[in-house]
Write an enzyme that holds these catalytic residues in place. Structure first.
Site, PDB file in Angstrom:
ATOM      1  N   GLU A  34      -1.371   4.847 -22.551  1.00 14.49           N
ATOM      2  CA  GLU A  34      -1.278   5.132 -21.117  1.00 14.49           C
ATOM      3  C   GLU A  34      -2.299   4.295 -20.331  1.00 14.49           C
ATOM      4  O   GLU A  34      -2.006   3.795 -19.246  1.00 14.49           O
ATOM      5  CB  GLU A  34      -1.535   6.624 -20.866  1.00 14.49           C
ATOM      6  N   ASP A  36      -3.504   1.372 -21.209  1.00 17.08           N
ATOM      7  CA  ASP A  36      -3.036  -0.017 -21.192  1.00 17.08           C
ATOM      8  C   ASP A  36      -1.917  -0.223 -20.178  1.00 17.08           C
ATOM      9  O   ASP A  36      -1.856  -1.266 -19.506  1.00 17.08           O
ATOM     10  CB  ASP A  36      -2.555  -0.436 -22.590  1.00 17.08           C
ATOM     11  N   GLU A 112     -38.348   8.801 -26.159  1.00 14.16           N
ATOM     12  CA  GLU A 112     -37.011   8.197 -26.209  1.00 14.16           C
ATOM     13  C   GLU A 112     -36.823   7.462 -27.523  1.00 14.16           C
ATOM     14  O   GLU A 112     -37.793   7.002 -28.135  1.00 14.16           O
ATOM     15  CB  GLU A 112     -36.825   7.179 -25.071  1.00 14.16           C
ATOM     16  N   LYS A 114     -35.926   4.199 -29.597  1.00 15.81           N
ATOM     17  CA  LYS A 114     -36.064   2.763 -29.348  1.00 15.81           C
ATOM     18  C   LYS A 114     -34.849   2.052 -29.946  1.00 15.81           C
ATOM     19  O   LYS A 114     -34.733   1.908 -31.151  1.00 15.81           O
ATOM     20  CB  LYS A 114     -37.352   2.234 -29.983  1.00 15.81           C
ATOM     21  N   ASP A 116     -32.260  -0.957 -30.897  1.00 16.93           N
ATOM     22  CA  ASP A 116     -32.456  -2.318 -31.381  1.00 16.93           C
ATOM     23  C   ASP A 116     -31.314  -3.191 -30.869  1.00 16.93           C
ATOM     24  O   ASP A 116     -30.223  -3.194 -31.429  1.00 16.93           O
ATOM     25  CB  ASP A 116     -32.490  -2.319 -32.910  1.00 16.93           C
ATOM     26  N   GLU A 187     -30.500  -1.546 -23.185  1.00 12.00           N
ATOM     27  CA  GLU A 187     -30.366  -2.358 -24.391  1.00 12.00           C
ATOM     28  C   GLU A 187     -28.885  -2.497 -24.712  1.00 12.00           C
ATOM     29  O   GLU A 187     -28.159  -1.502 -24.775  1.00 12.00           O
ATOM     30  CB  GLU A 187     -31.088  -1.676 -25.548  1.00 12.00           C
ATOM     31  N   TYR A 223     -34.243   2.877 -18.077  1.00 11.68           N
ATOM     32  CA  TYR A 223     -35.315   2.787 -17.081  1.00 11.68           C
ATOM     33  C   TYR A 223     -34.732   2.470 -15.713  1.00 11.68           C
ATOM     34  O   TYR A 223     -33.979   1.503 -15.572  1.00 11.68           O
ATOM     35  CB  TYR A 223     -36.331   1.726 -17.483  1.00 11.68           C
ATOM     36  N   LYS A 285     -43.382   7.298 -22.939  1.00 11.57           N
ATOM     37  CA  LYS A 285     -43.716   6.889 -21.575  1.00 11.57           C
ATOM     38  C   LYS A 285     -44.323   8.065 -20.809  1.00 11.57           C
ATOM     39  O   LYS A 285     -43.795   9.180 -20.881  1.00 11.57           O
ATOM     40  CB  LYS A 285     -42.470   6.417 -20.817  1.00 11.57           C
ATOM     41  N   LYS A 309     -43.227   2.484 -34.165  1.00 12.95           N
ATOM     42  CA  LYS A 309     -42.221   1.965 -35.094  1.00 12.95           C
ATOM     43  C   LYS A 309     -42.363   2.657 -36.447  1.00 12.95           C
ATOM     44  O   LYS A 309     -43.468   2.771 -36.981  1.00 12.95           O
ATOM     45  CB  LYS A 309     -42.358   0.451 -35.248  1.00 12.95           C
ATOM     46  N   CYS A 406     -27.414 -31.988 -53.947  1.00 17.69           N
ATOM     47  CA  CYS A 406     -27.161 -33.410 -54.217  1.00 17.69           C
ATOM     48  C   CYS A 406     -27.962 -33.952 -55.393  1.00 17.69           C
ATOM     49  O   CYS A 406     -27.792 -35.125 -55.777  1.00 17.69           O
ATOM     50  CB  CYS A 406     -27.455 -34.247 -52.972  1.00 17.69           C
ATOM     51  N   CYS A 421     -35.558 -31.668 -49.426  1.00 15.05           N
ATOM     52  CA  CYS A 421     -34.710 -32.694 -50.021  1.00 15.05           C
ATOM     53  C   CYS A 421     -34.775 -33.902 -49.095  1.00 15.05           C
ATOM     54  O   CYS A 421     -34.361 -33.805 -47.936  1.00 15.05           O
ATOM     55  CB  CYS A 421     -33.266 -32.208 -50.151  1.00 15.05           C
ATOM     56  N   CYS A 427     -27.071 -35.618 -48.308  1.00 14.03           N
ATOM     57  CA  CYS A 427     -27.030 -34.240 -48.807  1.00 14.03           C
ATOM     58  C   CYS A 427     -26.083 -33.431 -47.925  1.00 14.03           C
ATOM     59  O   CYS A 427     -26.329 -33.290 -46.718  1.00 14.03           O
ATOM     60  CB  CYS A 427     -28.443 -33.659 -48.776  1.00 14.03           C
TER      61      CYS A 427
END
Length: 665
Positions: A34, A36, A112, A114, A116, A187, A223, A285, A309, A406, A421, A427
């Site tokens: 619907e 779409d 909050e 965090k 990634d 993020e 934020y 914060k 962390k 090589c 190398c 190579c």
């Protein structure tokens, strides 16, 4: 307004609402089919009524296949990074420092998750998204508005704004009014992606928004900034933003003591593994914006916030064998192949061993039981060996003596950790890597070619070096005849690259240690490829910013007969091999011989534009302050550390207006 025009407005409003319910609230009211059908109906009506075009229509979320360069946009409020901590003791020290900074005044902390991913800043004016910008260097970032619009959890318009304008704000309205202008940050990332930050960065910075739309990024916003925010509390502002239509974390919690902070950290240490998105820590914060302003900032981060962390997960598994990979520059990287082990939500069976010194530091043997972590929750790495479980007769890992691709004997440059190398023209991985570097956006900018296509052409024998690209014809890559359009596009893009400026051609050659900046220095100093080819070591080292390492690399590159043959062929194909006459003449050399550092945010031009202006006027852009610096072009929010160093060395600070008067713009 006609009936069809009214229908367009109605469909837009309904589709925005369904997007919000599906991607933010997870409460769809209609089926995908619907949805779409409504979208197709809107697309058809918009095609019939171009006068109703709207950049924030739901139909714009599919993106465009038009490739566009990103422009740099200064952040109204600098996007500073947070100080990191890995221990509860340091969290306690931060909490105590906040209390001291507020002279004992009570305060709340917003805890909050965090996320990634890639930091983005969204600007709204009168309820409509007008700009999306990446974090960049914190002072300015890339304008990725077109790509941001493809993220369906980000509202393009705020229906509450229209209601607010139509009906005004009542005395008993629960949701505070939406400000006319505000900024919201968050993020962007891909759900359950092995490397969300890199994935989001690579996707969001793709030059074609159509491709970005296919990757289906998501975003969590954390934020709210502006001059007329609803509340003094950060937590409260985000709750309001959620009512306006933004996707904010449901894991936020406002606490009133250090003990509650530590309980929050402990709770999510386990529960984060059940989340559909990657998180490697907690952000703390001070909740009150008034108190945030009172606490202020250090040179790099706010005093009122800190990131905790979690320690990386560690597992033990068995090392089966060590293989070796060859990179574009010829650097050989050892790779540990291990029994598969589940680590931070993904199955890990390979980990980098960095170099020979790294292997020796662990005294690695084949069959060893090794401890594996994910560095920053992303990259697997070996952090230890259980030597007590080592089997008798186990063979030590001995670093490769010859290139695995090589067969050329490897070399190790004095003072460097990596083996190389030296067969850079024969190579296969180096050849393909140099071609990939050559076609990159900041080099020759040959579109529609990527690593897989280059690998295919190499296997077919179509390309053995960068010059071979200019021999490719449509019939060579048209396959069974069904690829005419894409083949023509590739060939045209290759031919168009002949007009790329000389400094980018120098960068595209892939001379080891020669980056964008040093390529510009070399191009502008020597003016043409013949002079650069025949430059001596002494001549190269006289250029400020070109040290012995770069100078030796340039001499070595052109000393190789195969490289000289490639350059001769590129000349014959008509690539730009000299600085344009107007580049040498324009500007009048008002800054000739001056080394200039740029710092801060500017009003009249972007930092990149000022770099170009400096170069056009004979000056040199340098990244750090030294006794050789002529002056600093300083805008608003100049870094305190740079200002202090400039004052210590007695280096002149030039304002934007003074600079423009200096060069008569």
């Amino acid at each position: 307004m006609t009936q069809e025009q009214q229908k367009i407005l109605q469909l837009r409003k309904e589709l925005h609402e369904h997007n919000h319910r599906y991607y933010v609230l997870n409460q769809p009211l209609i089926s995908d089919q619907e949805f779409d059908l409504m979208m197709h109906q809107l697309q058809d009506l918009e095609a019939k009524h171009p006068e109703m075009a709207d950049p924030n229509s739901p139909t714009q979320r599919v993106g465009s296949d038009i490739s566009q360069e990103f422009t740099q946009v200064a952040h109204r409020y600098p996007m500073l990074s947070l100080a990191n901590t890995y221990s509860e003791q340091e969290v306690g020290e931060w909490y105590a420092s906040v209390s001291k900074g507020l002279a004992g005044e009570p305060f709340e902390v917003c805890c909050e998750l965090k996320y990634d991913g890639l930091s983005i800043s969204l600007t709204y004016e009168e309820g409509r998204l007008v700009r999306g910008v990446t974090r960049g260097d914190g002072v300015q970032g890339d304008d990725v508005t077109g790509n941001v619009k493809t993220i369906r959890s980000i509202p393009l318009v705020l229906p509450a704004w229209e209601e607010q304008q139509k009906n005004g704000i009542g005395l008993f309205d629960e949701t505070p009014p939406i400000p006319r202008n505000f900024e919201i940050r968050g993020e962007a990332g891909e759900t359950l992606f092995a490397n969300p930050r890199n994935a989001a960065s690579g996707t969001l910075k793709n030059l074609k928004s159509e491709l970005v739309a296919k990757r289906q990024l998501d975003a969590y916003l954390y934020y709210l900034l502006g001059e007329t925010l609803p509340c003094d509390g950060h937590y409260e502002n985000l709750q309001v933003a959620g009512k306006w239509g933004f996707k904010v974390s449901q894991g936020m919690k406002k606490v009133h003591s250090l003990q509650e902070v530590l309980e929050y950290i402990a709770y999510w240490d386990k529960e984060r593994r059940n989340l559909p998105v990657a998180t490697d820590g907690i952000v703390l914060k001070v909740n009150s914006l008034r108190q945030q302003r009172a606490l202020g900032f250090t040179a790099k981060s706010p005093r009122w916030a800190i990131a905790f962390k979690y320690k990386a997960e560690r597992e033990c598994t068995r090392l089966r064998e060590v293989t070796y990979q060859v990179g574009r520059t010829g650097a050989v990287t050892p790779v540990a192949n291990m029994d598969p082990v589940l680590l931070a939500g993904t199955t890990v069976k390979r980990a980098t061993l960095n170099n020979e010194d790294f292997i020796r530091s662990f005294d690695l043997h084949i069959g060893d039981y090794v401890f594996v972590e994910k560095g920053g929750e992303i990259i697997p790495k070996i952090v230890g060996v259980d030597t007590e479980r080592r089997e008798p007769g186990a063979q030590p890992v001995c670093f490769a003596t010859h290139c695995p691709e090589c067969g050329t004997p490897l070399v190790r440059v004095e003072g460097e950790a990596a083996h190389y190398c030296p067969n850079d023209t024969g190579c296969p991985p180096q050849i393909k890597g140099r071609i990939e570097h050559f076609i990159a956006r900041k080099a020759m900018n040959i579109e529609s070619l990527g690593p897989e296509t280059i690998d295919d052409y190499f296997r077919q024998g179509l390309v053995h070096n960068v010059a071979d690209l200019y021999d490719i014809r449509v019939d060579d890559i048209n396959g069974d005849g069904s690829r005419q359009k894409s083949a023509l596009k590739i060939v045209n893009s290759i031919q168009q690259s002949r007009s790329v400026p000389f400094e980018r051609v120098v960068f595209a050659l892939g001379i080891r240690f020669v980056g964008e900046t040093s390529a510009k220095m070399l191009a502008r100093h020597f003016k043409n490829i013949d002079a650069l080819e025949n430059a001596t070591l002494d001549e190269l080292m006289q250029i400020e910013g070109v040290g012995e390492v770069i100078a030796k690399s340039v001499v070595g590159y052109f000393h190789n007969p195969e490289n000289r043959r490639i350059v001769e062929r590129l000349k014959g194909y008509g690539l730009t091999m000299a600085i344009a006459e107007e580049q040498m003449q324009e500007g009048g050399g008002a800054l000739a011989g001056k080394s200039i550092v740029i710092s801060g945010v500017f009003q009249q031009h972007s930092r990149e534009e000022y770099k170009e202006i400096i170069e056009r006027n004979g000056g040199k852009n340098v990244g750090s302050i030294s006794s050789k610096t002529s002056f600093i072009l300083a805008g608003d929010n100049m870094g305190p550390s740079k200002l202090q160093k400039a004052q210590k060395l007695g280096i002149e600070i030039v304002s934007e207006q003074q600079f423009l008067e200096m060069i008569k713009i």
